[in-house]
Design an enzyme around this catalytic site. Structure first.
Site, PDB file in Angstrom:
ATOM      1  N   LYS A 115       0.827  -1.220   0.000  1.00 45.90           N
ATOM      2  CA  LYS A 115       0.000   0.000   0.000  1.00 45.90           C
ATOM      3  C   LYS A 115       0.856   1.262   0.000  1.00 45.90           C
ATOM      4  CE  LYS A 115      -4.574  -1.188   1.536  1.00 45.90           C
ATOM      5  NZ  LYS A 115      -4.817  -2.532   1.992  1.00 45.90           N
ATOM      6  N   LYS A 203      -4.348 -11.050  -7.177  1.00 48.59           N
ATOM      7  CA  LYS A 203      -5.652 -11.264  -6.547  1.00 48.59           C
ATOM      8  C   LYS A 203      -6.687 -10.298  -7.135  1.00 48.59           C
ATOM      9  CE  LYS A 203      -5.846  -8.172  -2.620  1.00 48.59           C
ATOM     10  NZ  LYS A 203      -6.130  -7.886  -1.252  1.00 48.59           N
ATOM     11  N   LYS A 206     -10.589  -4.426  -5.984  1.00 47.64           N
ATOM     12  CA  LYS A 206     -11.443  -3.345  -6.507  1.00 47.64           C
ATOM     13  C   LYS A 206     -10.596  -2.224  -7.100  1.00 47.64           C
ATOM     14  CE  LYS A 206     -12.094  -2.216  -1.688  1.00 47.64           C
ATOM     15  NZ  LYS A 206     -12.771  -2.911  -0.630  1.00 47.64           N
TER      16      LYS A 206
HETATM   17  P1  TYM Z   1     -10.504  -5.560   3.412  1.00 47.31           P
HETATM   18  O1  TYM Z   1     -11.682  -4.719   3.352  1.00 47.31           O
HETATM   19  O2  TYM Z   1      -9.294  -5.110   2.672  1.00 47.31           O
HETATM   20  O3  TYM Z   1     -10.842  -7.015   2.937  1.00 47.31           O
HETATM   21  C1  TYM Z   1     -11.976  -7.655   3.435  1.00 47.31           C
HETATM   22  C2  TYM Z   1     -11.851  -9.154   3.344  1.00 47.31           C
HETATM   23  O4  TYM Z   1     -11.907  -9.583   1.991  1.00 47.31           O
HETATM   24  C3  TYM Z   1     -10.838 -10.481   1.756  1.00 47.31           C
HETATM   25  N1  TYM Z   1     -10.448 -10.381   0.337  1.00 47.31           N
HETATM   26  C4  TYM Z   1     -10.259 -11.431  -0.458  1.00 47.31           C
HETATM   27  N2  TYM Z   1     -10.352 -12.754  -0.217  1.00 47.31           N
HETATM   28  C5  TYM Z   1     -10.112 -13.578  -1.248  1.00 47.31           C
HETATM   29  N3  TYM Z   1      -9.789 -13.155  -2.490  1.00 47.31           N
HETATM   30  C6  TYM Z   1      -9.675 -11.845  -2.783  1.00 47.31           C
HETATM   31  N4  TYM Z   1      -9.370 -11.441  -4.004  1.00 47.31           N
HETATM   32  C7  TYM Z   1      -9.912 -10.907  -1.726  1.00 47.31           C
HETATM   33  N5  TYM Z   1      -9.909  -9.555  -1.661  1.00 47.31           N
HETATM   34  C8  TYM Z   1     -10.230  -9.251  -0.377  1.00 47.31           C
HETATM   35  C9  TYM Z   1      -9.735 -10.034   2.701  1.00 47.31           C
HETATM   36  O5  TYM Z   1      -8.816 -11.062   2.936  1.00 47.31           O
HETATM   37  C10 TYM Z   1     -10.522  -9.680   3.933  1.00 47.31           C
HETATM   38  O6  TYM Z   1     -10.788 -10.822   4.728  1.00 47.31           O
HETATM   39  N6  TYM Z   1      -7.865  -5.734   7.415  1.00 47.31           N
HETATM   40  C11 TYM Z   1      -9.133  -6.302   7.000  1.00 47.31           C
HETATM   41  C12 TYM Z   1     -10.284  -5.618   7.714  1.00 47.31           C
HETATM   42  C13 TYM Z   1     -10.201  -5.772   9.187  1.00 47.31           C
HETATM   43  C14 TYM Z   1     -10.391  -6.978   9.907  1.00 47.31           C
HETATM   44  C15 TYM Z   1     -10.195  -6.639  11.274  1.00 47.31           C
HETATM   45  C16 TYM Z   1     -10.676  -8.287   9.533  1.00 47.31           C
HETATM   46  C17 TYM Z   1      -9.950  -4.783  10.102  1.00 47.31           C
HETATM   47  N7  TYM Z   1      -9.942  -5.288  11.353  1.00 47.31           N
HETATM   48  C18 TYM Z   1     -10.287  -7.610  12.287  1.00 47.31           C
HETATM   49  C19 TYM Z   1     -10.772  -9.249  10.546  1.00 47.31           C
HETATM   50  C20 TYM Z   1     -10.577  -8.898  11.897  1.00 47.31           C
HETATM   51  C21 TYM Z   1      -9.223  -6.218   5.486  1.00 47.31           C
HETATM   52  O7  TYM Z   1      -8.382  -6.668   4.795  1.00 47.31           O
HETATM   53  O8  TYM Z   1     -10.234  -5.675   4.957  1.00 47.31           O
END
Ligand code: TYM
Length: 336
Positions: A115, A203, A206
């Site tokens: 990032k 992967k 968005k």
């Molecule tokens: P975020 O919003 O970036 O992603 C949300 C979830 O979607 C999954 N994900 C995917 N899984 C499989 N294939 C993909 N192409 C793909 N793109 C996204 C991510 O692995 C994630 O599970 N940091 C977290 C948000 C968060 C969180 C937490 C999660 C904040 N605090 C505590 C669990 C527990 C995140 O990546 O969000």
């Protein structure tokens, strides 16, 4: 009672990757375990503001919660839905954990490296992101955290912080299950990573510009089907699950398994040896467009009021639980 917890940021409409990697697995696990486990589903809105938000964050949050309901989440008294910023203990504990974590371990986080890459000056929130995530998890003694593969490194960091804290101050935090146990709990063979349809080495995300590389949850079902039909495959003319040599085909098999709920091994066996990729694409396109049709219909029927009611109850519960844990951490440092 064990706690199963997850969060998804609400920066925009979600992708099929978010849906299949985290949202749907959480809904399936919640419905299976909510009689005897706490199910915590929250929207990490403070994590959202590390980067740009498409549209209005508040309405994006409401939409994300509707996604869970449209995906079939069953509500009972053990299911808690809340917004991170409405539970101030998250940022309080984050600060305490900042003073336990090291620069070295936080700098090694791949997401931080990705990032911040190419940015002339990156905001501190991007760096601190996994520590806030650790606070989100540790405040509720969560054991299982259903997430996509890209987030496992953050769970390992959370485990290390909890163990370090407990070693110094006594058993204050529950250490979340290790990655292999998280994967086993989710009932999958390995961490889920849905690939970019045009460039399956990457992967699905968005932030990728090319429209056909990703499926968004608000895509018209027919448009989503077309995207699947134009997915990049290979020239080996043999359906085989091999993420290394055939990532495009393997991605389609993975999507088919997750959308239909048929175990991956069974999907792989059903298609083993097939030479016509078109047939597999057609089947996956039908599964995805069928899923989107039902999902979008259900989504349209959920009112904002329903969501606000759930948030009101969930935030009351979350503040109560989180404040007790925060106080223990504050006492450890003689802040209280
Ligand atoms: P975020 O919003 O970036 O992603 C949300 C979830 O979607 C999954 N994900 C995917 N899984 C499989 N294939 C993909 N192409 C793909 N793109 C996204 C991510 O692995 C994630 O599970 N940091 C977290 C948000 C968060 C969180 C937490 C999660 C904040 N605090 C505590 C669990 C527990 C995140 O990546 O969000």
């Amino acid at each position: 009672m064990k706690t199963i917890l997850t969060g998804i940021r609400s920066n925009s409409v979600l992708t099929l990757g978010n849906y299949l990697g985290a949202l749907l697995p959480m809904v399936r696990l919640a419905n299976k375990h909510s009689k005897d486990s706490n199910i915590n589903i929250f929207v990490p809105d403070l994590h959202s503001i590390i980067s740009d938000v498409d549209g209005d964050l508040r309405s994006n949050i409401i939409r994300t919660i509707k996604y869970y309901l449209a995906a079939g989440l069953e509500i009972n008294e053990n299911v808690h839905i809340y917004r991170q910023s409405y539970v101030p203990a998250h940022s309080e504990l984050c600060w305490i954990l900042n003073c336990v974590a090291t620069m070295g371990e936080t700098s090694r986080m791949i997401q931080y490296k990705e990032k911040s890459k190419g940015q002339e000056s990156c905001n501190v929130g991007i760096f601190d992101y996994p520590i806030l995530m650790a606070a989100d998890i540790l405040l509720y003694d969560a054991t299982y955290v259903p997430i996509g593969e890209d987030q496992f490194q953050h769970i390992e960091l959370t485990r290390n912080l909890a163990m370090r804290f407990n070693h110094k101050f006594g058993e204050i935090f529950t250490v979340p299950a290790k990655t292999s146990d998280q994967i086993a709990f989710m009932g999958v063979n390995e961490g889920i990573r849905i690939r970019d349809l045009l460039n399956p080495e990457k992967k699905m995300s968005k932030s990728t510009k090319a429209e056909n590389s990703k499926i968004m949850l608000d895509d018209e079902p027919a448009k989503a089907a077309k995207k699947i039909m134009s997915a990049t495959t290979d020239s080996l003319a043999k359906v085989k699950f091999d993420m290394f040599n055939q990532p495009g085909i393997s991605n389609l098999l993975q999507i088919e398994s997750l959308v239909t709920g048929v175990p991956l091994q069974d999907v792989i066996s059903a298609w083993a040896g097939e030479t016509r990729y078109g047939d597999l694409k057609k089947k996956v396109a039908e599964s995805v467009s069928g899923m989107l049709t039902v999902f979008q219909e259900k989504l349209a029927a959920i009112s904002d009021e329903q969501v606000y009611e759930l948030l009101e109850q969930g935030e009351k519960y979350a503040n109560k639980v989180a404040n007790v844990k925060l106080l223990e951490a504050q006492k450890a440092f003689h802040l209280r």
